[in-house]
Design an enzyme around this catalytic site. Structure first.
Site, PDB file in Angstrom:
ATOM      1  N   ASP A   1      -0.997   3.960  -1.551  1.00  0.00           N
ATOM      2  CA  ASP A   1      -0.104   3.630  -2.661  1.00  0.00           C
ATOM      3  C   ASP A   1       0.396   4.892  -3.363  1.00  0.00           C
ATOM      4  OD1 ASP A   1       1.219   2.032  -4.481  1.00  0.00           O
ATOM      5  OD2 ASP A   1      -0.529   0.865  -5.057  1.00  0.00           O
TER       6      ASP A   1
ATOM      7  N   ASP B   1       6.345  -5.546  -4.793  1.00  0.00           N
ATOM      8  CA  ASP B   1       5.307  -6.291  -5.511  1.00  0.00           C
ATOM      9  C   ASP B   1       5.780  -7.693  -5.834  1.00  0.00           C
ATOM     10  OD1 ASP B   1       3.468  -4.324  -5.457  1.00  0.00           O
ATOM     11  OD2 ASP B   1       3.785  -3.625  -7.507  1.00  0.00           O
TER      12      ASP B   1
END
Ligand code: DGJ
Length: 762
Positions: A477, A547
């Site tokens: 990430d 997301d």
């Protein structure tokens, strides 16, 4: 195939040809790009539509060439100062501030395979790839420009890059070096770009071009969700299935810039490469600089075919390693199920439910290390938090493996929290300017990856973690963008090289880690899809798309993403309803129908679902595994619909096509609904069409379940000729679905959808 005929170079692929012409002055000019042509074709000189004259106050090259107006010439690599005032491909400074260059043809080389100047770069293949290197030299100075063109025959892709070489005694400063320039003879094009923000990545923007420069770029230190480096030029009439399309993209993960200029003479210049914003690079005598590679494709039959060219190119020449051709496992990720609030017991109960349903990989997301119990602490300390995982990562890994689940782990290596041991030890490793308070993103700072000691620390910390847990999958990430650009790295000359050096440090770390762990499946992520690019895909075969897993937003996000990147690279999950990003309610079957078009998984608390949803998930996973290859590796096509309320997608592999029919809003008793047409099928064959059976929750249909429930959950099938499917199209309404009256009122409901399986019959 590449050939030279007189002053012309022909770069041909299966269906396209790119032509370059060397002018009698030695200038390297662009001649044409489009459908494949034969170099020996009669009258070739007339296909050049360029009218290069600029009467009035235009500057011509010299008195022997009074008709050669540099401002209106189609060039291969524009420079500054000889009358061409359009955006240049190359800007330099030398000799105390001069910037004029006049490069002309010097030599060429045609060879099998390709060069590998900049890493990461596309793979080669001696059978399928041939390259041309053109060497240009400034008329006065010992400055050389090498232009590379590699033709990928089967994929209809041309790869471009440039290398600048300084052979002068003095230093040369590069201030802008494009990977590719493309001059087109008319401006009758529209631009498609892929823009957005967090949770709204790669929405398609279509705009007309007007005089002046349109810039699509990133200045955030990463390729960014604001503007992807993928762009298309399309004609006004171009659609998914017809019309001309030119697409391009960059193999790079940092600041990029795509400049599209409509000149005063209605020509188009397109440039793509590292963003000149805050960029400068000094070349001492003998030094050279190589650009990242750019890819280019052309389709005469709509943007689906251009996207398909990129898909097959990426699968073959960008994705590498063990997972290149492997089917991606179905995963469960605990992030939206627990966020930071988990214990080992909770994780294992989620894992065991997942296993029971057929899931193959368990991913432990953020919060397993150091002081990380919220997003305010812990980044940088890659050591397991034993109060959460008493047996450590090794214990959790062992337990998951004994359940026959793969073990996946989240990391965010490029970051540091102020509240961390790493920051206490090495406060100067974060990017910040001495004397200024650095700006913050998600309470965290970026580590200076342009420094070797930082990259070395991360390499050894990560090696330890991945080996201890016997990790099978890593989600890498990166949750903030860059500010306070400054480095203590002495090599980052005058800070103008900082952004690029950071990316080179990142690539160094990624290449070492992926070499050390060749079996791990890596998924790149950046607050969702903030770094979805071909550079990252050279190391990590898949990317977390966004997301935002809201069913309706995902239609746009995935449609945009698939214009440049194949399904196997696109992480797509079913998460809870109401969705955490949109609060929209939607059925679990419809969420699956949209999510199953990529590297698929679930991201919700399975232990809290009702029996009907669990049954639905069990069936979904069975279906996905059966058709996984079609969904991950088939030829994806957006199918145009004249009804704005309907979306159709298809994916075809060998004899199987899967189709998505998605309805935005329910319109009872509506008149017009578009038909499904699949013009790419074989007209001489017959096809069996069936729908995927869906399980509908009683509570979703309420009191009318007994009458509606059956009609929405039943399987139907029919046989239809290829000719009808190709040329007429079929209604997916009442005729197809049995219980007519209910289907006629489109009881798929708001955001309802179905999947169809279309099998070619013998
Ligand atoms: C952002 C990612 O996109 C999410 O999926 C999740 O991993 C969080 N970061 C964790 O902090």
């Amino acid at each position: 195939m590449i050939s030279k005929r007189g002053d012309y170079f022909f770069i041909s692929t299966k269906s396209t040809t790119y032509v370059i012409k060397i002018l009698d002055t030695g200038h390297v000019s662009h001649f044409s790009y489009g459908v494949r042509i034969d170099p020996s074709e009669k009258g070739l000189e007339f296909i050049h539509e360029g009218f290069d004259v600029n009467i009035g106050c235009g500057t011509y090259y010299d008195e022997s060439h009074p008709m050669m107006f540099m401002d209106n010439l189609a060039m291969e690599y524009g420079t500054v100062g000889k009358g061409d005032a359009r955006e240049p491909a190359l800007e330099v400074r030398y000799g105390g501030g001069l910037f004029v260059l006049d490069p002309v043809f010097c030599s060429y080389r045609i060879f099998k395979g390709k060069n590998e100047d900049f890493l990461p770069c596309a793979l080669s293949d001696e059978e399928n790839v041939e390259s041309l290197e053109l060497v240009l030299k400034d008329k006065l100075l010992d400055i050389f420009i090498h232009l590379f063109y590699s033709a990928y025959e089967e994929e209809d892709v041309i790869l471009r890059s440039a290398r600048i070489e300084n052979m002068m005694d003095d230093a040369l400063v590069l201030e802008n070096v494009s990977s590719m320039m493309l001059d087109l003879p008319d401006s009758d094009w529209e631009l498609l770009s892929f823009d957005g923000a967090w949770a709204r990545e790669r929405y398609i923007t279509r705009r007309a071009l007007s005089p002046g420069v349109t810039v699509i770029d990133s200045k955030l230190g990463c390729s960014s969700s604001e503007h992807n480096s993928l762009i298309y030029l399309v004609r006004k009439e171009t659609s998914a299935e017809s019309g001309e399309a030119i697409a391009m993209n960059l193999i790079y993960s940092g600041n990029h810039s795509e400049r599209i200029e409509v000149s005063p003479f209605s020509k188009i210049r397109v440039l793509t490469g590292i963003n000149p914003f805050n960029f400068s690079w000094t070349l001492e005598k003998g030094g050279s600089f190589s650009t990242p590679e750019a890819i280019l494709t052309y389709s005469a039959s709509g943007w689906n075919d251009a996207a398909l060219n990129f898909h097959s190119f990426i699968k073959k020449y960008i994705i590498r390693g063990k997972w290149k051709d492997r089917l991606r496992p179905v995963l469960i990720n605990n992030w939206e199920a627990t966020y930071f609030n988990f214990t080992e017991k909770k994780l294992l109960s989620l894992a065991s439910k997942a296993k029971e349903l057929g899931i193959e990989l368990f991913v432990l997301d953020d919060g397993w290390f150091g002081r990380r119990t919220s997003d305010r602490a812990g980044l940088g300390d890659w050591v397991c938090n034993r109060s959460r995982l008493p047996d450590g990562l090794e214990g959790l890994g062992r337990k998951l493996h004994s359940m026959d689940l793969l073990f996946g782990l989240w990391v965010e290596p490029e970051m540091v929290s102020e509240n961390s041991e790493l920051f206490e030890k090495h406060p100067d490793w974060r990017i910040s300017i001495p004397g200024r308070t650095p700006s913050v993103g998600r309470h965290q700072y970026i580590l200076d990856l342009s420094r070797k000691e930082v990259v070395d620390y991360l390499y050894s910390a990560l090696c330890e973690v991945f080996s201890l847990g016997e990790v099978d999958y890593v989600k890498w990430d990166m949750n903030r963008t860059m500010s306070d650009y400054f480095s203590l790295n002495k090599d980052v000359s005058a800070m103008g090289g900082f952004f690029h050096k950071y990316i080179l440090g990142l690539y160094d770390l990624l290449s070492r880690i992926t070499k050390r762990f060749p079996d791990i499946l890596f998924e790149s992520c950046s607050a969702g899809g903030n770094r979805y690019d071909l550079g990252m895909l050279c190391f990590m075969p898949q990317t977390w798309t966004s997301d935002n897993t809201d069913i309706h937003h995902r239609i746009s996000i995935q449609e945009g993403t698939l214009m440049g990147y194949p399904q196997s690279t696109m992480g797509a999950h079913v998460s809870a309803s109401p969705g955490h990003q949109s609060l929209r309610k939607s059925g679990i079957e419809s969420r699956f129908n949209v999510a199953c078009w990529g590297a698929f998984g679930y991201e919700l608390d399975l232990t809290k679902l009702c029996d009907e949803d669990l049954e639905a998930i069990r069936n979904q996973i069975g279906f996905y595994k059966k058709y996984r290859n079609v969904l991950q590796n088939g030829k994806f096509r957006k199918i145009s619909s004249r009804d704005d309320n309907l979306v159709f997608w298809s994916s075809t592999l060998n004899k199987t096509t899967i189709v998505l029919e998605y309805q935005i809003l329910n319109r009872p008793n509506t008149g017009f609904q578009d038909k499904l047409r699949l013009p790419f099928l074989d007209r001489s064959k017959c096809y069996r069409i069936s729908n995927r059976r869906q399980i509908i929750r009683k509570e979703d249909l309420g009191d009318i379940f007994s009458s509606y429930g059956k009609s929405v959950s039943e399987e139907y099938s029919a046989v239809v000729s290829g000719r009808l499917l190709c040329d007429y199209g079929i209604f997916l309404g009442p005729q197809f679905a049995g219980n007519g009256v209910f289907e006629t009122t489109r009881i798929l409901g708001d955001f309802g959808s179905r999947l169809y399986i279309i099998e070619e019959m013998d």
